[in-house]
Design a protein around this motif. Structure first.
Motif, PDB file in Angstrom:
ATOM      1  N   PRO A 103       0.856  -1.184   0.000  1.00 40.33           N
ATOM      2  CA  PRO A 103       0.000   0.000   0.000  1.00 40.33           C
ATOM      3  C   PRO A 103       0.899   1.244   0.000  1.00 40.33           C
ATOM      4  O   PRO A 103       2.036   1.185   0.490  1.00 40.33           O
ATOM      5  CB  PRO A 103      -0.786  -0.110   1.305  1.00 40.33           C
ATOM      6  N   LEU A 104       0.396   2.337  -0.546  1.00 47.22           N
ATOM      7  CA  LEU A 104       1.211   3.552  -0.683  1.00 47.22           C
ATOM      8  C   LEU A 104       0.509   4.744  -0.055  1.00 47.22           C
ATOM      9  O   LEU A 104      -0.683   4.971  -0.300  1.00 47.22           O
ATOM     10  CB  LEU A 104       1.485   3.821  -2.175  1.00 47.22           C
ATOM     11  N   LEU A 105       1.248   5.500   0.730  1.00 51.12           N
ATOM     12  CA  LEU A 105       0.723   6.702   1.381  1.00 51.12           C
ATOM     13  C   LEU A 105       0.579   7.823   0.358  1.00 51.12           C
ATOM     14  O   LEU A 105       1.543   8.162  -0.335  1.00 51.12           O
ATOM     15  CB  LEU A 105       1.698   7.109   2.489  1.00 51.12           C
ATOM     16  N   LEU A 106      -0.629   8.385   0.240  1.00 51.67           N
ATOM     17  CA  LEU A 106      -0.876   9.493  -0.697  1.00 51.67           C
ATOM     18  C   LEU A 106      -0.985  10.834   0.019  1.00 51.67           C
ATOM     19  O   LEU A 106      -0.723  11.879  -0.581  1.00 51.67           O
ATOM     20  CB  LEU A 106      -2.158   9.237  -1.490  1.00 51.67           C
ATOM     21  N   ASN A 116       4.256  10.642  -4.513  1.00 49.92           N
ATOM     22  CA  ASN A 116       3.533   9.369  -4.450  1.00 49.92           C
ATOM     23  C   ASN A 116       2.290   9.397  -5.340  1.00 49.92           C
ATOM     24  O   ASN A 116       1.936   8.379  -5.944  1.00 49.92           O
ATOM     25  CB  ASN A 116       3.142   9.035  -3.011  1.00 49.92           C
ATOM     26  N   MET A 117       1.654  10.547  -5.415  1.00 47.31           N
ATOM     27  CA  MET A 117       0.498  10.703  -6.306  1.00 47.31           C
ATOM     28  C   MET A 117       0.946  10.478  -7.747  1.00 47.31           C
ATOM     29  O   MET A 117       0.308   9.741  -8.495  1.00 47.31           O
ATOM     30  CB  MET A 117      -0.111  12.103  -6.158  1.00 47.31           C
ATOM     31  N   GLN A 124      -5.444  14.295  -8.833  1.00 44.61           N
ATOM     32  CA  GLN A 124      -5.984  15.160  -7.781  1.00 44.61           C
ATOM     33  C   GLN A 124      -7.503  14.993  -7.691  1.00 44.61           C
ATOM     34  O   GLN A 124      -8.062  14.941  -6.592  1.00 44.61           O
ATOM     35  CB  GLN A 124      -5.635  16.631  -8.058  1.00 44.61           C
ATOM     36  N   ALA A 125      -8.159  14.887  -8.837  1.00 43.20           N
ATOM     37  CA  ALA A 125      -9.624  14.732  -8.856  1.00 43.20           C
ATOM     38  C   ALA A 125     -10.047  13.432  -8.168  1.00 43.20           C
ATOM     39  O   ALA A 125     -11.049  13.410  -7.436  1.00 43.20           O
ATOM     40  CB  ALA A 125     -10.144  14.766 -10.289  1.00 43.20           C
ATOM     41  N   GLU A 126      -9.292  12.352  -8.381  1.00 42.05           N
ATOM     42  CA  GLU A 126      -9.614  11.073  -7.725  1.00 42.05           C
ATOM     43  C   GLU A 126      -9.430  11.180  -6.217  1.00 42.05           C
ATOM     44  O   GLU A 126     -10.259  10.696  -5.441  1.00 42.05           O
ATOM     45  CB  GLU A 126      -8.737   9.952  -8.298  1.00 42.05           C
ATOM     46  N   LEU A 127      -8.351  11.832  -5.801  1.00 40.76           N
ATOM     47  CA  LEU A 127      -8.102  12.030  -4.375  1.00 40.76           C
ATOM     48  C   LEU A 127      -9.200  12.883  -3.753  1.00 40.76           C
ATOM     49  O   LEU A 127      -9.752  12.541  -2.697  1.00 40.76           O
ATOM     50  CB  LEU A 127      -6.730  12.675  -4.156  1.00 40.76           C
ATOM     51  N   LYS A 130     -12.347  10.871  -3.225  1.00 41.34           N
ATOM     52  CA  LYS A 130     -12.266   9.958  -2.081  1.00 41.34           C
ATOM     53  C   LYS A 130     -12.367  10.712  -0.756  1.00 41.34           C
ATOM     54  O   LYS A 130     -12.950  10.211   0.205  1.00 41.34           O
ATOM     55  CB  LYS A 130     -10.978   9.129  -2.132  1.00 41.34           C
ATOM     56  N   LEU A 131     -11.797  11.904  -0.704  1.00 40.58           N
ATOM     57  CA  LEU A 131     -11.902  12.712   0.515  1.00 40.58           C
ATOM     58  C   LEU A 131     -13.366  13.113   0.762  1.00 40.58           C
ATOM     59  O   LEU A 131     -13.854  13.022   1.892  1.00 40.58           O
ATOM     60  CB  LEU A 131     -11.014  13.956   0.420  1.00 40.58           C
ATOM     61  N   ARG A 132     -14.056  13.519  -0.299  1.00 36.65           N
ATOM     62  CA  ARG A 132     -15.483  13.862  -0.151  1.00 36.65           C
ATOM     63  C   ARG A 132     -16.293  12.640   0.263  1.00 36.65           C
ATOM     64  O   ARG A 132     -17.167  12.724   1.130  1.00 36.65           O
ATOM     65  CB  ARG A 132     -16.026  14.439  -1.460  1.00 36.65           C
ATOM     66  N   GLU A 133     -15.991  11.504  -0.364  1.00 34.44           N
ATOM     67  CA  GLU A 133     -16.679  10.258  -0.046  1.00 34.44           C
ATOM     68  C   GLU A 133     -16.539   9.898   1.431  1.00 34.44           C
ATOM     69  O   GLU A 133     -17.440   9.323   2.033  1.00 34.44           O
ATOM     70  CB  GLU A 133     -16.074   9.146  -0.910  1.00 34.44           C
ATOM     71  N   ALA A 134     -15.384  10.242   2.021  1.00 33.53           N
ATOM     72  CA  ALA A 134     -15.112   9.945   3.432  1.00 33.53           C
ATOM     73  C   ALA A 134     -15.611  11.064   4.357  1.00 33.53           C
ATOM     74  O   ALA A 134     -15.339  11.040   5.549  1.00 33.53           O
ATOM     75  CB  ALA A 134     -13.618   9.730   3.628  1.00 33.53           C
TER      76      ALA A 134
END
Length: 178
Positions: A103-106, A116-117, A124-127, A130-134
């Protein structure tokens, strides 16, 4: 629309039903023998096996290519291969390292780890998604974002700045892509 479209190949219904029942029962039996982990997606290998099993089931039932018995044999082979690889990974650290990605720290402590990104090809859009999803509202809530071995992204966050992540949770996570 012509009615023959709906009644085409009706003579195949019993054969399709029996084939579907056979494959379904076989999957249930193989799952009981090899365990539920046969369908886990904990590693990239698990994911590939799960997709392959689903594909063989669908193709055997839907098109009879491969034929039902050949499909059954392929399913047995996939379940056996998955079990063998799982055992190998469990018994040998070298095999586990060879088969599995780390696993990789983003993100760490609210900061995006750009290198790492870039290395992992996560945008950035995918990240952000995922932040919004969480339900992350502020970046300083984020303790860690991890790209898991399955391609999933885990977001660890809290409102309490004094809480730190225990070492065990991040024990296998790579801090940077080598």
């Amino acid at each position: 629309m012509e009615t023959s479209y709906f009644f085409k190949n009706l003579n195949m219904v019993p054969e399709v039903f029996l084939g579907t029942l056979f494959i379904f029962l076989l999957v249930v039996i193989l799952t009981r023998i090899f365990g539920l982990k046969s369908f886990s997606k904990m590693t990239g290998f698990d994911f590939v096996i799960t997709v392959a099993i689903g594909n063989i089931i669908g193709m055997s039932i839907n098109s009879s290519k491969p034929a039902i018995l050949l499909g059954a044999f392929i399913l047995l082979a996939l379940f056996s291969l998955n079990y063998a690889v799982t055992l190998l990974r469990f018994k040998s650290k070298k095999a586990e390292d060879l088969i599995d990605n780390d696993p990789l720290l983003l993100m760490e402590n609210g900061e995006v780890l750009e290198e790492n990104m870039k290395a992992s090809k996560v945008t950035q859009a995918e990240l952000q998604s995922k932040l919004r999803e969480a339900n992350v509202i502020r970046l300083n809530q984020v303790k860690a974002v991890i790209l898991e071995t399955t391609g999933e992204i885990s977001v660890l966050h809290t409102n309490d700045a004094n809480i730190t992540i225990e070492d065990y949770i991040l024990g296998d996570v790579a801090r940077s892509r080598s």
